[in-house]
Design an enzyme around this catalytic site. Structure first.
Site, mmCIF file in Angstrom:
data_model
loop_
_atom_site.group_PDB
_atom_site.id
_atom_site.type_symbol
_atom_site.label_atom_id
_atom_site.label_comp_id
_atom_site.label_asym_id
_atom_site.label_seq_id
_atom_site.Cartn_x
_atom_site.Cartn_y
_atom_site.Cartn_z
ATOM 1 N N GLY A 22 3.957 -0.363 -1.214
ATOM 2 C CA GLY A 22 3.953 -1.015 -2.522
ATOM 3 C C GLY A 22 5.236 -0.761 -3.287
ATOM 4 O O GLY A 22 5.758 -1.661 -3.966
ATOM 5 N N PHE A 81 0.849 -1.182 0.000
ATOM 6 C CA PHE A 81 0.000 0.000 0.000
ATOM 7 C C PHE A 81 0.894 1.245 0.000
ATOM 8 O O PHE A 81 1.760 1.395 0.849
ATOM 9 C CB PHE A 81 -0.901 -0.044 1.235
ATOM 10 C CG PHE A 81 -1.858 1.108 1.404
ATOM 11 C CD1 PHE A 81 -2.169 1.978 0.369
ATOM 12 C CD2 PHE A 81 -2.475 1.326 2.627
ATOM 13 C CE1 PHE A 81 -3.045 3.031 0.543
ATOM 14 C CE2 PHE A 81 -3.370 2.365 2.817
ATOM 15 C CZ PHE A 81 -3.651 3.224 1.769
ATOM 16 N N CYS A 82 0.702 2.119 -0.997
ATOM 17 C CA CYS A 82 1.427 3.386 -1.083
ATOM 18 C C CYS A 82 2.942 3.123 -1.097
ATOM 19 O O CYS A 82 3.427 2.344 -1.917
ATOM 20 C CB CYS A 82 1.006 4.306 0.059
ATOM 21 S SG CYS A 82 1.650 5.982 -0.057
ATOM 22 N N VAL A 83 3.695 3.766 -0.198
ATOM 23 C CA VAL A 83 5.142 3.548 -0.151
ATOM 24 C C VAL A 83 5.453 2.081 0.109
ATOM 25 O O VAL A 83 6.470 1.555 -0.368
ATOM 26 C CB VAL A 83 5.781 4.435 0.932
ATOM 27 C CG1 VAL A 83 7.292 4.219 0.968
ATOM 28 C CG2 VAL A 83 5.471 5.895 0.683
#
Length: 549
Positions: free
Chosen positions: A280, A276-278
């Protein structure tokens, strides 16, 4: 009331502050004068309506013609300044910085932000016989001591009591993270576990807020053995080397280690993984590191609002330049901390009216206590980052976009090539995301080489992701393709959108159906978490998530 003359400008417009063609400036001034005349005519006739802006809503504004006129003058001036920036003869990066800077000043100078100019706040003080003013002063002084603006009633929440409460156990920890294994809620589970890598610039419980909106709970209920990374929140007093941790350390000693522990506990050669986000970005980079070593620890990959190609970073681009990178390199590049409070303030001022000034008005001018809201409690729970990690990340992603270039970056002595990742991937973007613009999230489809499913959700960076099906809110878009077509999604995000179909509700069931096809057969759920090699350390949510800056 006596309205100003129609040729008077309530606010001076900085005509010389940006390079404008004379004819363009004349047109903007003419439009301003025309609109101002319409406002003053309505004011003289007593028919001036409240503007369609919630900052100027309420009986106080509606009942005061003088304040209504002030609000309209402010909005017309703000619109004129925006048009000047749009028409300025400057390069696009400078235009974005001008737009962001003017937005900050314009939003800060709204009449609603000042007690002397806000009739709604004045009315509240009168109606409460002054107690609202006393409460506002108390709220302000409390926030000064706290060092930030209070956005929610934080006394209502406690990690492990009513947020982050999904049952489970910490089964591994090192200086960078704890690994939580959640207890099953179904009699059978899929053979292949799911390892979740959240962003380390915030805490993991955004994915496990409360039972009604917990992504973790939903995945567990779908029959997945869920492991989740809980990042350590480094403090200035820590002396075990975490302040010198690098990007490579996080990939090798955290992400890949979490995948390996989950695989060993479940006795599976591969796991499924979600970033998720960073998180990822880190997950994809770690898998590229593993690929360079000849390893393939993940069978199917999910990326939620993640950047792999940093060409389009939206409004965050206004903070990105060589000077900023050099300052970070020199100050914390070899050790130290990137303060979570600084990051939190930056993100708040990306949407100042929603995340700053409305709380100034409510908390300080009106003396209100903000309502309890789990997401805003999480938002206020800032986390620090090791300086070398942040310095590398800022330069190699946001500034130079090196991560998207095969072999341009290295970690642990290995070249990082994201284009070698060929496992099936589920890629999700949020349509109103201001942190990861959805076109930039879609760009990952052109980097990853395996079968891909791109899904676009409504709303923003957080609300688009945290959208439980039970609430039947929002909608999402998909393009249903044949398996071979999933290898070749359109190169242009807008072309994908033109082919898409809209579906009501949450995207979670769509993801669950996709992941079930990559999770293996179901078997009896384990009776306990961990294993002989990885005994339980403590109950979830663990110690690391409770450390506050």
């Amino acid at each position: 009331m006596n309205a100003p003359q129609s040729n008077a400008l309530p606010f001076a417009m900085p005509a010389g502050s940006v390079p404008l063609a004379p004819e363009v400036l004349v047109q903007i001034q003419a439009e301003f004068t025309r609109d101002w005349e319409q406002v003053t005519q309505a004011a003289r006739a007593g028919t001036l309506a409240p503007p369609a802006d919630r900052r100027f809503a309420g009986a106080g504004w509606e009942g005061s013609h003088q304040h209504l006129l002030l609000a309209h003058a402010y909005l017309l001036s703000a619109r004129a300044m925006g048009k000047m920036v749009d028409a300025a003869d400057v390069a696009q990066p400078l235009r974005e910085r001008l737009r962001f800077s003017i937005m900050q000043w314009v939003d800060a100078l709204s009449p609603s932000n000042f007690l002397a100019l806000n009739p709604e706040a004045q009315r509240t003080i009168v109606e409460t016989a002054g107690s609202a003013l006393n409460s506002g002063v108390d709220n302000f002084l409390a926030d000064v001591r706290r060092g930030r603006i209070t956005q929610t009633d934080e006394t209502h929440f406690e990690i492990g009591r009513n947020v982050g409460i999904s049952p489970g156990s910490v089964v591994f920890e090192n200086q960078l993270f704890q690994l939580i294994q959640y207890a099953p809620t179904t009699p059978t589970v899929h053979a292949r576990p799911l390892v979740v890598v959240p962003p380390n610039i915030n805490k993991f419980y955004i994915l496990d807020l409360q039972p009604a909106n917990s992504f973790v709970r939903y995945a567990v209920a779908a029959g997945h053995t869920v492991f989740l990374v809980s990042w350590r929140n480094p403090l200035p007093s820590d002396d075990d080397g975490i302040q010198q941790a690098t990007w490579g350390d996080y990939l090798d000693q955290a992400v890949l280690k979490a995948l390996a522990v989950a695989a060993e506990i479940t006795r599976q050669p591969q796991v499924n993984a979600l970033g998720f986000c960073v998180g990822g970005t880190m997950l994809a980079s770690a898998l590229a590191l593993a690929k360079a070593r000849g390893e393939s620890p993940v069978a199917a990959l999910t990326l939620l609002t993640t950047l792999l190609d940093f060409r389009d970073t939206g409004v965050l681009s206004v903070f990105v330049d060589e000077v900023h990178a050099l300052i970070r390199d020199q100050s914390i590049g070899s050790g130290g901390l990137m303060w979570g409070r600084e990051l939190a303030t930056t993100f708040s001022f990306l949407r100042p009216n929603e995340l700053v000034w409305n709380y100034v008005v409510a908390n300080y001018l009106k003396g209100e206590t903000p309502p309890a809201f789990d997401l805003l409690f999480w938002n206020a729970d800032a986390t620090n980052l090791p300086g070398p990690f942040f310095s590398w990340y800022f330069r190699n992603t946001y500034l130079e976009n090196n991560l998207a270039m095969p072999g341009k970056t290295r970690a642990c002595g290995q070249p990082i090539d994201l284009t070698r990742l060929d496992m099936p991937a589920y890629i999700f973007g949020s349509r109103e995301d201001h942190i990861v613009p959805w076109h930039a999230a879609y760009a990952s489809t052109q980097i990853l080489r395996g079968p891909k499913r791109f899904v676009l959700g409504a709303s923003g960076h957080i609300a688009g992701v945290i959208n439980p099906p039970e609430k039947q809110r929002r909608h999402f878009w998909t393009v249903d393709t044949q398996p071979d077509a999933a290898l070749h999604l359109p190169g242009n995000a807008d072309d994908w959108m033109a082919q898409s179909a809209q579906h009501p509700g949450s995207w979670w069931p769509d993801w669950s159906d996709w992941l079930a096809g990559h999770a293996g057969r179901r078997g009896r759920a384990p009776k306990a978490q961990g294993s002989a090699a990885y005994p339980i350390i403590e109950a979830a949510p663990g110690r690391y998530v409770k450390v506050r800056v």
